[in-house]
Design an enzyme around this catalytic site. Structure first.
Site, mmCIF file in Angstrom:
data_model
loop_
_atom_site.group_PDB
_atom_site.id
_atom_site.type_symbol
_atom_site.label_atom_id
_atom_site.label_comp_id
_atom_site.label_asym_id
_atom_site.label_seq_id
_atom_site.Cartn_x
_atom_site.Cartn_y
_atom_site.Cartn_z
ATOM 1 N N ASP A 67 41.538 -7.227 -6.399
ATOM 2 C CA ASP A 67 40.116 -6.921 -6.341
ATOM 3 C C ASP A 67 39.390 -7.381 -7.597
ATOM 4 O O ASP A 67 39.587 -6.814 -8.671
ATOM 5 C CB ASP A 67 39.967 -5.407 -6.158
ATOM 6 N N ASP A 85 33.095 -10.952 -5.054
ATOM 7 C CA ASP A 85 34.001 -9.808 -4.968
ATOM 8 C C ASP A 85 35.076 -10.018 -3.906
ATOM 9 O O ASP A 85 34.819 -9.899 -2.709
ATOM 10 C CB ASP A 85 33.178 -8.557 -4.650
#
Length: 380
Positions: free
Chosen positions: A89, A270
């Site tokens: 992430d 992201d």
């Protein structure tokens, strides 16, 4: 740049160690059968992970895609190693996995770290609490040896969750954060920074290739870039400011009509987000422009029109990045087609967009910590 080409050549050499990509059962059918798909889609914007390939200068980790929402891969923790499936992430900085002390249902469904079985485990008296879009994770900060393929970080600080107030349907054990240290919840050195500081990687970069339509082949690579995964040249975008994977976006438009970000805005690249998110009013404008109609928590279009829908163009650093209808429309288990645009609830007072996997499946992405920039190129 010459070094990119050279590293690409290295990755093709025989010195790469390849670990087979293991297919994970899609979450769509499983959750649909249990009537939990809507909750899962609503709550989870995460995605990705790693296994390993290794070259002398470049480490590549395959990723597994589950339902085109999360990309999973493996890391190991402890001595002897205990294996975990994690989401890689870029929207967060910390690594955490479930603790053997976590007795609630969310933890019991996943692999839990058994610290008493690790000879290199080191406890601390620090605690943490992390809030994600899907809930809260609480636990303790500890140290142990963490391996990402052939990359090894000894005495690495990470979190052991003792309580996870998140959906019990998450298909991953934990999260591997790859953002800057400045946004760490417990202010310890993230694993990428530790590997970089210790010289374990040759260049302070990592990159993602995310396969489309459930295909295998997704990878995250550390220490360089393999040019086989993209077409043309990498377009570099400076961060604003350094310390977060955020860039300036010029505007968003459809068929020459500016529909969002008219005065410029910010965009977070992201890998832990599934969709494209933005301010509610502007997302609603996009839905209206393409003729999507609301039903429940989603917006739908007739599947027969998907290939005729206009591309939505994200202009970043004077370069256009089109996202066609076939990329921003997904089909659910009932055969209905829905859009992948969502309200960004984290910044209602600021125009910040989140470019998640819908965008990143189209564009190979390079995260360059050495120059505080992101590189984007059309994925193969």
């Amino acid at each position: 740049m010459k070094w990119l080409v050279l590293l690409g050549l290295v990755s093709i050499s025989e010195c790469i160690v390849k670990i087979p990509l293991r297919r994970v059962k899609t979450m769509r059918k499983t959750l649909s059968e249990k009537n939990m798909l809507n909750n899962f889609l609503k709550e989870h914007a995460y995605r990705l992970s790693q296994i390993s390939f290794r070259g002398s200068n470049l480490t590549i980790h395959p990723l597994r895609n589950t339902k085109d929402l999360v990309y999973l891969g493996n890391i190991t923790i402890g001595t002897p190693p205990q294996e975990f499936q994690v989401v890689s992430d870029t929207g967060s900085s910390d690594l955490w996995v479930p603790s053997d002390f976590c007795a609630i249902e969310a933890c019991s469904l996943h692999t839990r770290f058994r610290h008493l079985q690790s000879s290199t485990f080191r406890p601390t008296n620090r605690t943490f609490s992390i809030t994600y879009g899907c809930g809260t994770v609480k636990g303790v900060v500890v140290h142990d040896t963490v391996r990402i393929g052939d990359l090894v970080s000894t005495d690495q600080p990470f979190g052991l969750s003792t309580a996870e107030h998140v959906s019990r349907c998450t298909p991953f054990d934990g999260v591997l954060g790859l953002n800057y240290p400045s946004i760490s919840f417990w202010s310890t050195i993230p694993i990428f920074d530790k590997l970089k500081n210790e010289g374990a990687i040759s260049e302070p970069v990592f990159a993602f290739y995310l396969s489309k339509d459930g295909q295998e082949g997704s990878v995250v690579m550390f220490g360089g870039v393999d040019h086989r995964y993209y077409k043309g040249e990498l377009n570099w975008v400076p961060l604003i400011p350094a310390g977060n994977w955020m860039v300036h976006m010029d505007r968003i438009y459809i068929e020459r009509n500016v529909i969002a970000c008219s005065a410029g805005c910010k965009a977070v690249v992201d890998t832990g987000a599934a969709f494209i998110e933005g301010p509610k009013s502007q997302v609603d404008n996009m839905q209206k422009f393409i003729g999507a109609r609301p039903r429940g928590s989603k917006y739908y279009v007739p599947c027969s029109v998907v290939n005729t829908l206009p591309s939505i163009i994200f202009r970043i650093n004077s370069i256009n990045y089109p996202v066609p209808g076939r990329a921003y429309i997904l089909k659910n288990h009932r055969g209905r087609c829905y859009t992948t645009f969502k309200e960004n609830q984290w910044s209602p007072s600021t125009e910040i967009w989140i470019l998640g996997d819908v965008f990143l499946r189209l564009y190979f992405s390079v995260f360059d910590r050495g120059h505080d920039r992101i590189g984007l190129a059309r994925a193969v």
